[in-house]
Design an enzyme around this catalytic site. Structure first.
Site: not given
Ligand code: UT7
Length: 332
Positions: A114, A259, A289
């Protein structure tokens, strides 16, 4: 000593639109979650047999070359940022060079995910400052969709990453002209495995085996939470570093081009910087992204929308796999 200025930008995104609704038919996700957690409404994925990293970057570069008012033969160096080259070896720079018909011109690939485009821009800037080259084509392009884990286990990255290409022409100008003021590059390998694609790595007896192909190690892995927490801190730091290095303050920024990792990250930075909406460029809503592609695609779209005017103070910032993070401050 010369200075470098971006004199033309271009981009290309594949025409296949992947909606959140479509994703929810192949993995356990839904439109509400994706919009609330990422801001993404739709993204582009390549069409196999039609789009390649080379074809997309050729389209983006051709536009940037035209807008800079130069010809292919004026380019004397290519710096190509991608982590998804068409071949494992050679890199994508030479493939683009061949298509541009400028055989003999050196081509360098940058693999900084990135942060790749800002690293590539910084490399190009140094070559212009030393006087070695006068006109450099800097590219950021990716096809991420073929390396995504499109099972439920990979849903947090499968909904984010996308495909596309952007390009910029960097030219030597005199010091009194607008151009790149400074660039700031950082890395911390302690976090290499928080966002990585392990295979096909070289340090095993057989690089590709049926076991590896069937294994998630062949797909992108991201510890989203950890990446997010580091991203918000590093984005802030590296933007302030760029401002401080040039004696500028936050309010002087005319356009911040972060980014496009997650709209929540961009919004957080915007709030930390105290910038109004019109001073921050986001296109993740429609394009997702695209890793090294996001910043040059955003620059090209911003230029098309008249949001980049001569003399504007523009700040570019990125964070991603490595971890690596970087910023560049420039006058347009
Ligand atoms: O470009 C390179 C750098 N990348 C980044 O900067 C990305 C940084 N990270 C993020 O953007 C976020 O962490 C994500 C979008 C990847 C994930 O979002 P989050 O708010 O951090 O969600 P989480 O991983 O804490 O997950 C929360 C919940 C989980 O369920 P439980 O354990 O609370 O029941 C996940 O399993 O959301 C669930 N989850 C989803 N649900 C529906 C994770 N992905 C999905 C999905 N759809 N696609």
């Amino acid at each position: 000593m010369k200075k470098s200025r971006i004199t033309g930008v271009g981009h290309y995104v594949p025409d296949q639109i992947i909606t959140n609704e479509y994703l929810s038919t192949i993995i356990d996700t839904n439109n509400e979650w994706i919009i609330e957690r990422t801001g993404i409404e739709e993204r582009r994925w390549f069409t196999p047999g039609k789009d390649t990293v080379t074809s997309m970057s050729l389209a983006a570069s051709t536009l940037a070359i035209k807008r800079a008012g130069i010809a292919n033969k004026d380019i004397d160096f290519i710096v190509f940022a991608t982590i998804t080259p068409d071949y494992f070896v050679p890199g994508n720079g030479v493939l683009l060079q061949r298509e541009l018909g400028i055989q003999g011109v050196p081509a360098l690939d940058v693999r900084n995910a990135c942060s790749g485009f800002i690293y590539a821009l910084s490399v190009a800037d140094q070559f212009i400052k030393t006087g070695m080259y006068k006109t450099i084509l800097v590219v950021g392009a990716e096809i991420q969709s073929s390396a995504l884990d499109k099972s439920d286990a990979g849903r947090s990255s499968a909904v984010i990453f996308a495909d596309g290409a952007g390009a910029a022409i960097l030219q030597a100008v005199d010091q009194d002209q607008p151009g790149i003021l400074s660039s700031h590059l950082h890395a911390d390998g302690d976090f290499a495995e928080e966002l990585y694609l392990k295979d096909p790595g070289s340090s095993r007896e057989v690089r590709l085996s049926p076991e590896i192909v069937d294994n998630p190690s062949f797909k992108m892995y991201m510890n989203g939470n950890t990446v997010f927490k580091h991203a918000v801190v590093r984005f802030n730091e590296v933007i302030l570093e760029a401002l401080e290095a040039n004696g500028k303050n936050k309010a002087e920024i005319d356009l911040l081009v972060p980014h496009q990792a997650n709209l929540r990250i961009s919004n957080y930075i915007q709030q930390k910087m105290g910038l109004p909406d019109e001073k921050v460029f986001n296109n993740i809503m429609k394009l997702g992204n695209t890793t090294a592609g996001t910043i040059p695609i955003a620059l090209s779209e911003a230029w098309e929308q008249g949001r980049l005017k001569e003399g504007d103070l523009v700040c570019l910032a990125a964070f991603g796999s490595g971890f690596t993070w970087a910023s560049a401050l420039l006058t347009w």
